[in-house]
Design a protein around this motif. Structure first.
Motif: not given
Length: 85
Positions: A66-69, A56-61
């Protein structure tokens, strides 16, 4: 273009991705609502990550949308670290 790092732990990957995003620990902490010390402990594997918080937080931050792997690896390592509780 994405480059996958051979990280063995959640902390190693988090540190790599933070640096790749050109963020300091303080900047990342501010983006996710953590203290700088908490981010530091996560990077040192002294603190276990919560997979839902990472998603929820780190991926957007870290601007990983655009980096699924890299998302998959980050969540996998977070889950592995969390299962050691």
């Amino acid at each position: 273009m994405s480059v996958t790092v051979a990280a063995q732990t959640f902390g190693e990957l988090l540190k790599y991705l933070r640096r790749k995003a050109r963020l300091t620990q303080r900047e990342l902490a501010q983006r996710v609502g953590y203290t700088e010390a908490h981010v530091c402990r996560l990077e040192k594997n002294d603190r276990l990550p919560d997979v839902s918080t990472v998603a929820a937080l780190f991926i957007p931050a870290l601007e990983l949308d655009d980096e699924p792997k890299q998302i998959e690896l980050l969540l996998q390592l977070a889950g592995r670290a969390g299962s050691r509780r």
